[in-house]
Design a protein around this motif. Structure first.
Motif, short mmCIF file in Angstrom:
data_model
loop_
_atom_site.label_atom_id
_atom_site.label_comp_id
_atom_site.label_asym_id
_atom_site.label_seq_id
_atom_site.Cartn_x
_atom_site.Cartn_y
_atom_site.Cartn_z
N ALA A 1 -0.93 0.54 8.79
CA ALA A 1 -1.26 1.61 7.85
C ALA A 1 -0.01 2.39 7.43
O ALA A 1 0.17 2.69 6.25
CB ALA A 1 -2.29 2.55 8.47
N ALA B 1 2.28 -0.05 5.30
CA ALA B 1 1.65 -0.35 4.02
C ALA B 1 1.62 0.87 3.11
O ALA B 1 1.86 0.77 1.90
CB ALA B 1 0.23 -0.87 4.25
N HIS C 1 -2.79 -4.71 2.48
CA HIS C 1 -3.04 -3.27 2.47
C HIS C 1 -2.08 -2.53 1.53
O HIS C 1 -2.44 -1.48 1.00
CB HIS C 1 -2.93 -2.73 3.89
N SER D 1 -5.98 2.09 4.31
CA SER D 1 -5.57 1.00 5.19
C SER D 1 -6.23 1.13 6.55
O SER D 1 -6.71 0.14 7.12
CB SER D 1 -4.05 0.98 5.34
N SER E 1 -9.41 -6.71 5.61
CA SER E 1 -8.86 -7.05 6.93
C SER E 1 -9.58 -8.24 7.54
O SER E 1 -8.97 -9.07 8.21
CB SER E 1 -8.95 -5.84 7.86
#
Length: 261
Positions: free
Chosen positions: A66, A69, A134, A195, A202
Motif C-alpha cells: 500500500a 503503490a 495497486h 490498496s 488482489s
C-alpha cells in the motif's frame, strides 16, 4: 413537513449503511466464542489477534504494498495532472476522460485484465504484480484529486515567477507545489486506503505465495465469522475512516480571501 421527512429518510439511509458495521464492532468486544449471544465485555480477541504470526505477516505485506503503490501512484498521478492542466497535445481530452473511466471500471475487469497482462509478459505473481496492480488502481484517483486543485490555480503566478528570474523547476517548487501539496497528500492517502482495502484485484494478481490482509480475512471468514475477525474488521474500519477523513480535510478547496477595502 417535506424537509423533516427528508431528514428522517437520510437518517434511515445512514442507519442502513452503518448499523451492520457498528454491530461488528460491538461484537468484537463480546466474550462469547460465537456471535450468537452476548456473554460480556472482553478485550481478549484483540490480544489474540496481535499474537497471530500469519496475520502479522499479512499486515506487513499489505502495508508495504500500500505504501509503495500509493507513492508510485502519487508520483505518476501528479505528473499526469500537470501535463493535462498545463500542456496541449493530441489526445489530451481522451486521456482526461480515460481517468474517469478507470475510476468507475469494475475491479473484477481490472483484475482479470491485469492477470492476463502479467501472464502474457511472463511476470511471476507476487509482490511486484501486486505493486503494479495497486499503482494502476490508485493512479486515476490521485490525478483527478490534483487536477481539482489545479483548477483553482492562477497561471499568472507562474508567469510572474518567470518574469522575476525563476526557472521552470524553481517555479514548480516554490509556486505550484505549495498550492497542490494538500491534494498530493490527500491523493496519497486515498491511494493507500484503496490498496489496503482491495480484495478483487488482489485475488487475481497476488499469487499463491504472497498473502495480504484482505485475502487473509476472506479465507478466515470462509470458516465462519469469529470474534477475532470482528476485532480485525473494527481496527481496519477505524484506520480507513481516519485516512479518509484526513484525505477529505486536506482536499477541501481553500476559502477565497475576502477583498480588502
Amino acid at each position: 413537513m417535506m424537509r423533516k421527512l427528508g431528514k428522517l429518510w437520510l437518517w434511515i439511509v445512514y442507519a442502513f449503511l452503518f448499523l451492520p458495521i457498528f454491530v461488528v464492532i460491538a461484537y468484537s468486544f463480546n466474550a462469547a466464542k460465537y456471535t450468537s449471544a452476548w456473554k460480556g465485555f472482553t478485550l481478549k480477541w484483540y490480544s489474540q489477534l496481535f499474537g497471530n504470526a500469519a496475520l502479522i505477516d499479512a499486515v506487513v505485506n499489505t502495508l508495504s504494498v500500500a505504501a509503495l503503490a500509493a507513492s508510485l501512484a502519487t508520483l505518476l498521478g501528479v505528473l499526469a495532472a500537470l501535463c493535462l492542466k498545463r500542456t496541449e497535445f493530441p489526445g489530451r481530452q481522451l486521456l482526461h476522460a480515460s481517468l474517469y473511466v478507470l475510476t468507475v471500471s469494475p475491479e473484477m475487469v481490472m483484475g482479470i485484465s491485469l492477470l492476463i497482462f502479467f501472464i502474457s509478459v511472463k511476470l511471476p505473481l507476487g509482490f511486484v504484480s501486486m505493486l503494479i496492480a495497486h499503482t494502476t488502481l490508485g493512479l486515476p484517483f490521485v490525478a483527478l484529486t490534483v487536477l481539482a486543485r489545479l483548477a483553482e490555480f492562477d497561471e499568472h503566478l507562474v508567469e510572474a515567477a518567470r518574469d522575476l528570474g525563476a526557472t521552470e523547476a524553481q517555479a514548480f517548487r516554490y509556486v505550484i507545489l505549495p498550492v497542490i501539496m494538500p491534494a498530493v497528500v490527500a491523493g496519497w492517502l486515498l491511494a493507500f486506503t484503496l490498496s489496503m482495502d482491495d480484495v478483487l484485484i488482489s485475488f487475481f494478481v497476488a499469487g499463491p505465495t504472497f498473502e495480504v490482509l484482505p485475502l487473509r480475512i476472506y479465507s478466515m471468514v470462509r470458516l465462519g465469522v469469529k470474534p477475532d475477525i470482528n476485532a480485525l474488521s473494527a481496527i481496519m474500519f477505524c484506520v480507513t475512516i481516519a485516512l479518509v477523513v484526513l484525505a477529505f480535510c486536506l482536499s477541501r478547496p481553500r476559502k477565497s480571501l475576502r477583498k480588502q477595502g
